[in-house]
Design an enzyme around this catalytic site. Sequence first.
Site, PDB file in Angstrom:
ATOM      1  CG  HIS A 142     -16.025 -68.502  35.061  1.00 38.13           C
ATOM      2  ND1 HIS A 142     -14.977 -69.374  34.991  1.00 38.13           N
ATOM      3  CD2 HIS A 142     -16.313 -68.359  36.377  1.00 38.13           C
ATOM      4  CE1 HIS A 142     -14.655 -69.755  36.219  1.00 38.13           C
ATOM      5  NE2 HIS A 142     -15.438 -69.140  37.079  1.00 38.13           N
ATOM      6  CG  ASP A 171     -12.815 -70.400  32.967  1.00 38.98           C
ATOM      7  OD1 ASP A 171     -13.971 -70.813  33.179  1.00 38.98           O
ATOM      8  OD2 ASP A 171     -12.536 -69.196  32.858  1.00 38.98           O
ATOM      9  CG  HIS A 172     -15.820 -74.350  36.896  1.00 42.81           C
ATOM     10  ND1 HIS A 172     -15.207 -73.490  37.770  1.00 42.81           N
ATOM     11  CD2 HIS A 172     -17.113 -74.042  36.919  1.00 42.81           C
ATOM     12  CE1 HIS A 172     -16.106 -72.697  38.297  1.00 42.81           C
ATOM     13  NE2 HIS A 172     -17.273 -73.007  37.796  1.00 42.81           N
TER      14      HIS A 172
HETATM   15  N1  LIG Z   1     -14.932 -74.799  46.808  1.00 41.17           N
HETATM   16  C1  LIG Z   1     -15.309 -74.525  45.583  1.00 41.17           C
HETATM   17  O1  LIG Z   1     -16.406 -74.886  45.188  1.00 41.17           O
HETATM   18  C2  LIG Z   1     -14.386 -73.790  44.641  1.00 41.17           C
HETATM   19  C3  LIG Z   1     -14.884 -73.396  43.395  1.00 41.17           C
HETATM   20  C4  LIG Z   1     -14.037 -72.760  42.517  1.00 41.17           C
HETATM   21  C5  LIG Z   1     -12.731 -72.524  42.845  1.00 41.17           C
HETATM   22  N2  LIG Z   1     -12.257 -72.902  44.047  1.00 41.17           N
HETATM   23  C6  LIG Z   1     -10.831 -72.653  44.342  1.00 41.17           C
HETATM   24  O2  LIG Z   1     -10.249 -73.861  44.752  1.00 41.17           O
HETATM   25  C7  LIG Z   1      -9.264 -73.634  45.728  1.00 41.17           C
HETATM   26  C8  LIG Z   1      -9.612 -74.433  46.951  1.00 41.17           C
HETATM   27  O3  LIG Z   1     -10.855 -74.074  47.439  1.00 41.17           O
HETATM   28  P1  LIG Z   1     -11.556 -74.781  48.661  1.00 41.17           P
HETATM   29  O4  LIG Z   1     -12.930 -74.253  48.730  1.00 41.17           O
HETATM   30  O5  LIG Z   1     -11.372 -76.238  48.599  1.00 41.17           O
HETATM   31  O6  LIG Z   1     -10.738 -74.206  49.914  1.00 41.17           O
HETATM   32  P2  LIG Z   1     -10.686 -74.724  51.398  1.00 41.17           P
HETATM   33  O7  LIG Z   1     -11.861 -75.572  51.706  1.00 41.17           O
HETATM   34  O8  LIG Z   1     -10.397 -73.567  52.262  1.00 41.17           O
HETATM   35  O9  LIG Z   1      -9.428 -75.674  51.384  1.00 41.17           O
HETATM   36  C9  LIG Z   1      -8.097 -75.198  51.420  1.00 41.17           C
HETATM   37  C10 LIG Z   1      -7.182 -76.379  51.487  1.00 41.17           C
HETATM   38  O10 LIG Z   1      -5.866 -75.941  51.507  1.00 41.17           O
HETATM   39  C11 LIG Z   1      -5.151 -76.582  52.564  1.00 41.17           C
HETATM   40  N3  LIG Z   1      -4.105 -75.720  53.016  1.00 41.17           N
HETATM   41  C12 LIG Z   1      -4.179 -74.494  53.575  1.00 41.17           C
HETATM   42  N4  LIG Z   1      -2.979 -74.004  53.848  1.00 41.17           N
HETATM   43  C13 LIG Z   1      -2.082 -74.932  53.458  1.00 41.17           C
HETATM   44  C14 LIG Z   1      -0.675 -75.012  53.499  1.00 41.17           C
HETATM   45  N5  LIG Z   1       0.067 -74.019  53.973  1.00 41.17           N
HETATM   46  N6  LIG Z   1      -0.108 -76.107  53.009  1.00 41.17           N
HETATM   47  C15 LIG Z   1      -0.837 -77.131  52.524  1.00 41.17           C
HETATM   48  N7  LIG Z   1      -2.153 -77.113  52.466  1.00 41.17           N
HETATM   49  C16 LIG Z   1      -2.800 -76.030  52.930  1.00 41.17           C
HETATM   50  C17 LIG Z   1      -6.211 -76.866  53.592  1.00 41.17           C
HETATM   51  O11 LIG Z   1      -5.931 -77.977  54.374  1.00 41.17           O
HETATM   52  P3  LIG Z   1      -5.171 -77.938  55.783  1.00 41.17           P
HETATM   53  O12 LIG Z   1      -5.801 -76.910  56.608  1.00 41.17           O
HETATM   54  O13 LIG Z   1      -5.358 -79.343  56.246  1.00 41.17           O
HETATM   55  O14 LIG Z   1      -3.774 -77.648  55.422  1.00 41.17           O
HETATM   56  C18 LIG Z   1      -7.376 -77.232  52.706  1.00 41.17           C
HETATM   57  O15 LIG Z   1      -7.288 -78.587  52.322  1.00 41.17           O
HETATM   58  C19 LIG Z   1      -9.242 -72.139  45.968  1.00 41.17           C
HETATM   59  O16 LIG Z   1      -8.268 -71.570  45.171  1.00 41.17           O
HETATM   60  C20 LIG Z   1     -10.607 -71.686  45.469  1.00 41.17           C
HETATM   61  O17 LIG Z   1     -10.555 -70.361  45.020  1.00 41.17           O
HETATM   62  C21 LIG Z   1     -13.071 -73.532  44.944  1.00 41.17           C
END
Ligand SMILES: NC(=O)c1ccc[n+]([C@@H]2O[C@H](COP(=O)([O-])OP(=O)(O)OC[C@H]3O[C@@H](n4cnc5c(N)ncnc54)[C@H](OP(=O)(O)O)[C@@H]3O)[C@@H](O)[C@H]2O)c1
Lengths: 386, 507
Positions: free
Chosen positions: B256, B193-194
């Site tokens: 949060h 929970d950042h």
């Molecule tokens: N972005 C933010 O600022 C933010 C903020 C708070 C929380 N979060 C949380 O952080 C998490 C990630 O968010 P994100 O924004 O980084 O998502 P994202 O950009 O959609 O990235 C998803 C990642 O998961 C990988 N992936 C998808 N399916 C996969 C599989 N079957 N096996 C292995 N890797 C797989 C994708 O890479 P490939 O397609 O190469 O596999 C990609 O690296 C989520 O739970 C989100 O709710 C994100």
Amino acid sequence: MSSEIQQGTAAKNAPQAIDVGRLEKELAASWQSAGGAEESGVTRVCVLNLIIYATREEDRAQRDELLDVVTAHTPARALVLVADREATEAKLEAYVSPLCQEESRGGAKRVCGEQVTIEASGASVETAASALEPLVVPDVPVFLWWKDIPHGEDKLFNRLVELSDRVVIDSLVFDQPHEDMQQLARIIGTHRQYLLASDLNWGRLTSWRNLVASFWDVADYRPHLDALDDVLIEYDPPDAAPDEIAAQALLLIGWMAAELKWQPTGELVREGKSARWVLQAGEGRKINVEFRPAEDRHGCDGLIATLTLKTAATDAEFYVGVNEEWTKLETSAKIGDARSVGRVVSYEAKSEGERLSRELSMLSRDEVYERAVASIARLLEVLQKS
Amino acid sequence: MRAGVRLERTAEPCVVVIFGATGDLTKRKLVPALYRLVQERLVPAEFAIVGAARTELSSEEFRANMKEAIVQFSEAKSVDEEVWESFAQGLHYQKVDIGTSEDYVKLAELLERIDGERGTQGNRVFYLSTAPSLYAEAVKQLGQSGLAKPKEGQKGWVRVIIEKPFGTDLASAQALNRDIHQHLDESQIYRIDHYLGKETVQNLLVFRFANGIYEPLWNRQYIDHVQITNAETVGVEGRGGYYEKAGVVRDMLQNHVFQVLSLVAMEPPASLNSESVRDEKIKAMTSVRPFTPERIRAECVRGQYGAGSINGKQVPGYREEEGVAPDSATETFAMLTMYFDNWRWSGVPFYIRSGKRLAKRVTEIAIQFKDAPHKLFGSEMMEQMTPNQLIIRVQPDEGITMRVAAKVPGQVTRIRDVNMDFRYGASFGMQLAEAYERLLLDCILGDPTLYARTDMTERGWEIVMPILEEWAATKSEAPFPNYEAGTWGPQATHDLLEQAGRRWRRP
Ligand SMILES: NC(=O)c1ccc[n+]([C@@H]2O[C@H](COP(=O)([O-])OP(=O)(O)OC[C@H]3O[C@@H](n4cnc5c(N)ncnc54)[C@H](OP(=O)(O)O)[C@@H]3O)[C@@H](O)[C@H]2O)c1
């Protein structure tokens, strides 16, 4: 005194968002570069937010001068919104600069406030308030210096008013004093719950009101004052509206009517350039109020020159007037043939900055002013109907 | 050896494995944060990072991408070449499909090789930065491949960080907890929970319990009410599809905001160790008065933004955003009136609001103290005097402000509010650690204080379920859109406080 630090966030074509985080960082950096603050002898202070609405045509040098004066009394965060409503291109730009006091007092550190200038043109003027709001420093009061005629339908004005604790206007700039005063009364009425209003033109009347009120301090005069039936106000007609009664004259009569509970009767007489209203006191006594344009004097546009209060029944006359040089106010009271000793007080011209600073030191509601404005609106309304 | 030496907490050797290494969060937050930890020497030389995702990438390509990311997203906007060199040596990429068991074999081989080469001693952090639907599968695979536990006969530890969101309602959160508990002990699970990584949030604990002056005032006798504002200026930023199913209660409040709330409301913990703090937090949340349909109607407000302007720019309404239904009933704003039915807080309302497209990006807690018992000074003198307020700003500009009345210099007695201001950035003249930096370091150090425990995640959902249900059932009555982008939310939230003789602060 205000040297710009950085030109930030200049939008080229389409209106862009102001990067608030970046502006705050630039401000913080400017304080750091002012040298660990300690050595450079600068203290950053912000006792209030001052939002200034200005039009493009307005003289920037004049505004800088005003801010210097304000900073000397009240180091603040000045948020200057320069609006060019006529422009066809929508643009929004912002930059920051420190606002420092002229020199330190007795070796103490120099006190500095800060200025953020937002230039908005075309369609961006309407949305500019949303750029300004996040820059408002929380927990200190917000003043809005609206150097224009306030319009209740103006979206920008309303947004800025909602943001502010106190709006400061100058009714001297009204170019249709009758309509504008009524408008002002409506605005104060609408936002009354949270908004406090100030008027530099009301500030200019303070010495006048003081001298008028001091007649009532003398017990011997009271019976005469209670029999007042004739009021004459001479004023320098405003260039912008030579045929209307100047706003300051309206404020003066509005104040007297409100405090002495004079009601409009609907009678209005025009004689040449003069206007005569008939008001009525509680016990049915009629009071003739005459507004008479005085000779035009340079630099005194819209200001009152004399006020004379008379009673026919007891042959008394109370007078307040400004001298030839417009530097002193003189008073006299005459009962029958006996002339009392008059009084002369100085009536110094104050700069806009000084007047504004005075308003910035006030935080409580000016009930008397609000009553005066409401009373003028009522008088004008009845007169217009008749 | 370290006794008497002034060193910060130092971490044990370890490897951080990021699942979702080609994703957005990795490049924006995780890798820049890890780089800073290396730069600040908060992790030992025996440290490595493995990026894992389905995309085919060489470690070389991954390094190049991450270097670019650090330049783009770090505060400094640059890399120090020397630091980078040593950082890059420990940076690897391994193709892993979360659902494919064979990939874990390869991953295990790589980890072992790294242990040998860099001396990382079998200690592992698995960071699940992937779609939430993959959390359970990833944990299961880690469990089945043996990666979820230290190797037989080895000392090492294994911890798993789980990103948000944790479930989409109470049932799914419980199911997820059940699933991951099959393979992991609670002590291995770090639910992120950042907000808890923010300096001010941490300082709230110190502020409340290390400062003798506030604790005696921290109760219903002295506090009139509490306001918590969590405001964003951004809209859904292209994530309309996700947000449609979430809404602000799921996305922000339940996790949060409740974390912050629990720190304000909790009783003093017996000690500042993680379990005592988390025990007290959950105790406080357990005493939250349940929401009934009547209370929801009378004391809560939902909102959705219409078009307006933010930072001077025109922005569309929520229903015009990509991926959002034109008649969407998803709430982008919520205000709750909460009560803690306990001795300390009986009768003190906690007003909580959170929303998107509000006037300013800010998160703060305002403690409003009661009026001075007798107003000694008449109203003329009390120019704009508000009762004393303590404002704890969480972001931006983390700091604490005490607003008190003081006499204005001059001949007449006039009283005006003044602020006693304390900003971390300004006071310590240093850059504050990003939340992710702090949280990653805590996990490496094995300190879960700032992570959410099972009971807390479930309690958050329990509290909001009646609201989610009531609002879903009365979807068609939602008066949306009901606030203009760039304002402070629906008028009803202002009316609600006004009826109680109170007013929202302008943050
Ligand atoms: N972005 C933010 O600022 C933010 C903020 C708070 C929380 N979060 C949380 O952080 C998490 C990630 O968010 P994100 O924004 O980084 O998502 P994202 O950009 O959609 O990235 C998803 C990642 O998961 C990988 N992936 C998808 N399916 C996969 C599989 N079957 N096996 C292995 N890797 C797989 C994708 O890479 P490939 O397609 O190469 O596999 C990609 O690296 C989520 O739970 C989100 O709710 C994100």
